[in-house]
Design an enzyme around this catalytic site. Structure first.
Site, PDB file in Angstrom:
ATOM      1  N   GLY A 135       0.785  -1.233   0.000  1.00 38.89           N
ATOM      2  CA  GLY A 135       0.000   0.000   0.000  1.00 38.89           C
ATOM      3  C   GLY A 135       0.814   1.279   0.000  1.00 38.89           C
ATOM      4  O   GLY A 135       0.351   2.308   0.503  1.00 38.89           O
TER       5      GLY A 135
ATOM      6  N   ASN B  19       1.561   3.154  -2.595  1.00 37.85           N
ATOM      7  CA  ASN B  19       0.852   4.135  -3.425  1.00 37.85           C
ATOM      8  C   ASN B  19      -0.415   4.628  -2.738  1.00 37.85           C
ATOM      9  O   ASN B  19      -0.797   5.789  -2.883  1.00 37.85           O
ATOM     10  CB  ASN B  19       0.520   3.543  -4.795  1.00 37.85           C
ATOM     11  CG  ASN B  19       1.710   3.555  -5.732  1.00 37.85           C
ATOM     12  OD1 ASN B  19       2.414   4.552  -5.846  1.00 37.85           O
ATOM     13  ND2 ASN B  19       1.952   2.433  -6.398  1.00 37.85           N
TER      14      ASN B  19
ATOM     15  N   GLU C  31       6.053   7.324  -9.179  1.00 37.78           N
ATOM     16  CA  GLU C  31       4.701   6.863  -8.852  1.00 37.78           C
ATOM     17  C   GLU C  31       4.041   7.738  -7.803  1.00 37.78           C
ATOM     18  O   GLU C  31       2.876   8.153  -7.965  1.00 37.78           O
ATOM     19  CB  GLU C  31       4.742   5.411  -8.358  1.00 37.78           C
ATOM     20  CG  GLU C  31       5.172   4.411  -9.405  1.00 37.78           C
ATOM     21  CD  GLU C  31       5.202   2.997  -8.873  1.00 37.78           C
ATOM     22  OE1 GLU C  31       4.263   2.610  -8.145  1.00 37.78           O
ATOM     23  OE2 GLU C  31       6.163   2.262  -9.171  1.00 37.78           O
TER      24      GLU C  31
ATOM     25  N   ASN D 271      -4.932   3.472 -13.125  1.00 34.48           N
ATOM     26  CA  ASN D 271      -3.905   2.552 -12.646  1.00 34.48           C
ATOM     27  C   ASN D 271      -2.543   3.228 -12.776  1.00 34.48           C
ATOM     28  O   ASN D 271      -2.310   4.031 -13.681  1.00 34.48           O
ATOM     29  CB  ASN D 271      -3.911   1.268 -13.476  1.00 34.48           C
ATOM     30  CG  ASN D 271      -2.859   0.279 -13.003  1.00 34.48           C
ATOM     31  OD1 ASN D 271      -2.776  -0.024 -11.812  1.00 34.48           O
ATOM     32  ND2 ASN D 271      -2.042  -0.229 -13.917  1.00 34.48           N
TER      33      ASN D 271
ATOM     34  N   HIS E 225       1.417   2.279 -13.345  1.00 36.29           N
ATOM     35  CA  HIS E 225       2.277   1.180 -13.789  1.00 36.29           C
ATOM     36  C   HIS E 225       3.731   1.618 -13.709  1.00 36.29           C
ATOM     37  O   HIS E 225       4.073   2.735 -14.124  1.00 36.29           O
ATOM     38  CB  HIS E 225       1.930   0.779 -15.228  1.00 36.29           C
ATOM     39  CG  HIS E 225       2.746  -0.366 -15.732  1.00 36.29           C
ATOM     40  ND1 HIS E 225       2.507  -1.670 -15.363  1.00 36.29           N
ATOM     41  CD2 HIS E 225       3.830  -0.402 -16.566  1.00 36.29           C
ATOM     42  CE1 HIS E 225       3.385  -2.453 -15.948  1.00 36.29           C
ATOM     43  NE2 HIS E 225       4.200  -1.710 -16.681  1.00 36.29           N
TER      44      HIS E 225
ATOM     45  N   ASP F 267      -2.816  -2.489 -19.292  1.00 37.40           N
ATOM     46  CA  ASP F 267      -1.952  -1.321 -19.498  1.00 37.40           C
ATOM     47  C   ASP F 267      -2.210  -0.648 -20.844  1.00 37.40           C
ATOM     48  O   ASP F 267      -1.328   0.040 -21.375  1.00 37.40           O
ATOM     49  CB  ASP F 267      -0.470  -1.701 -19.384  1.00 37.40           C
ATOM     50  CG  ASP F 267      -0.126  -2.298 -18.037  1.00 37.40           C
ATOM     51  OD1 ASP F 267      -0.709  -1.862 -17.038  1.00 37.40           O
ATOM     52  OD2 ASP F 267       0.715  -3.215 -17.981  1.00 37.40           O
TER      53      ASP F 267
END
Length: 408
Positions: free
Chosen positions: A12, A14, A172, A99, A101, A142
């Site tokens: 977790g 992010n 990120e 999302n 990546h 993606d």
């Protein structure tokens, strides 16, 4: 402020970046209301608990969808979620899914390319630059629209773990909160942050940034009789007129707007008259509606929605099968509330689900032309029938309005 749900599977980090961005004001147009984990031992659940965020574990897509509906998620973020979502889920979810990546898409991405595997592939390829990408989620892993990217240098002596940490810290954790904020800010400019195929009839009451009081009312229709209607001005009132033959007009022909002694009444049925008569007799908005209930149109049992602007506050109400609900608000500049009869569309042979929860807070712009045109364009083109918007002058004695009839 939009409701954000975050899907996780592991530590977790992010998620923590999103939580931190809320606390420092970077993410201000949305709020994380739900964390959903695919594993019950994910440390992300601990992070959510520490932040006071509702959390749960879901092992199937149907379970996730049920939670998303319950928390009224308007944006979904995949933050280290280690499962590929099906096209069926994406279609049913019907809200933006983002999302992050850990590479610069289109490099080192796609099915089977996740976590440390990405960084191992980067180092094996011998490239000098990698990074991270935030993208929309579609049925192609993606493969959705790219929203943001940030490059990170690959350094001599990097291991997959060391490179992973640098990509997270330098890319990120930077671009994910900003991309989520950007999506939430853009969606908050719309009346329906989440598109609704068939909201039925709807009322908006509120106040512009300069303090002008306003309301809007719209109707939609799935049947020929429901669509055979137009709005028409009648002095300061608004009435509905038929444009074709209708077998039973009892529930579709009424005055949506009436005024009495400085009070503006807006409803989706003949309870407009009930409220008007009650005010004349010295009774209140609530007292009037306590004598009414939902419409007798089984199996839908359409709620009766009502609103009243008094000049110093406004009320909204919904009368459903499970009870009568009333909401009172003080005017806040640039803000208002939306309530409508149905929550979402279903197949024609099933009952329509009633609006659930409290009226939704929305932004009210100063420009009536922009607001009215935007709302009219947001309503589903197949089902919209009519829209009326009115902005009052500060003294409430004069106003400007806009009227749209699809049938004209």
């Amino acid at each position: 402020m939009l409701n954000i749900a975050v899907l996780v599977s592991g530590g977790g980090t992010n998620l923590q970046a999103l939580i931190d961005s809320q606390n420092n004001g970077i993410l201000s147009s949305g709020k994380i209301v739900q964390v959903i984990s695919s594993r019950n031992d994910a440390f992300a659940l601990v992070r959510a608990e520490r932040a006071g965020i509702s959390r749960c574990v879901c092992t199937t897509e149907d379970e996730i969808l049920a939670v998303l509906r319950k928390c009224r998620a308007e944006v979904v973020v995949l933050a280290g979620y280690m499962h590929i979502l099906s096209k069926n889920f994406i279609d049913k979810c019907a809200v933006p899914i983002l999302n992050v990546h850990p590479s610069l898409i289109p490099s080192f991405c796609g099915k089977g390319c996740y976590g440390l595997k990405v960084h191992e592939a980067v180092l094996k390829a011998g490239v000098k630059v990698t990074g991270a990408t935030v993208h929309m989620v579609n049925e192609i892993p993606d493969g959705g629209e790219i929203l943001a990217q940030k490059a990170v240098d690959v350094l001599p002596g990097d291991t997959p773990e060391r490179l992973q940490r640098r990509v997270m810290e330098c890319a990120e954790w930077v671009i994910l909160p900003r991309a989520v904020e950007d999506i939430c800010r853009k969606l908050s400019e719309k009346v329906f942050a989440v598109p609704v195929k068939y909201p039925g009839r709807g009322i908006i009451t509120g106040c512009t940034p300069s303090g002008r009081l306003m309301f809007a009312y719209f109707i939609m229709g799935r049947s020929a009789s429901s669509r055979a209607r137009i709005f028409e001005r009648s002095g300061d009132d608004l009435i509905i007129k038929l444009t074709g033959d209708v077998a039973d007009s009892s529930l579709i022909l009424y005055a949506p707007v009436r005024t009495y002694d400085g009070n503006v009444i807006v409803t989706n049925g003949d309870q407009t008259d009930t409220i008007y008569d009650a005010l004349k007799e010295g009774r209140t908005f609530i007292e009037a509606l306590m004598t009414r209930e939902h419409e007798p149109d089984a199996p839908h049992y359409t709620p009766r929605i009502s609103a009243m602007i008094t000049g110093y506050d406004y009320w909204q109400s919904i009368l459903k099968r499970d009870g009568r609900y009333f909401y009172g608000y003080q005017f806040t500049k640039g803000k208002g509330h939306l309530i409508h009869t149905y929550d979402h569309d279903v197949t024609p042979d099933k009952p329509l689900p009633s609006f659930d929860g409290e009226p939704r807070k929305i932004n009210i712009p100063e420009d009536i032309e922009a607001f009215a045109n935007s709302l009219w364009s947001e309503l589903d083109s197949d089902n919209k029938v009519s829209l009326y918007v009115r902005y009052y002058a500060p003294d409430m004695k004069t106003y400007e309005d806009r009227l749209f009839n699809k049938g004209e």
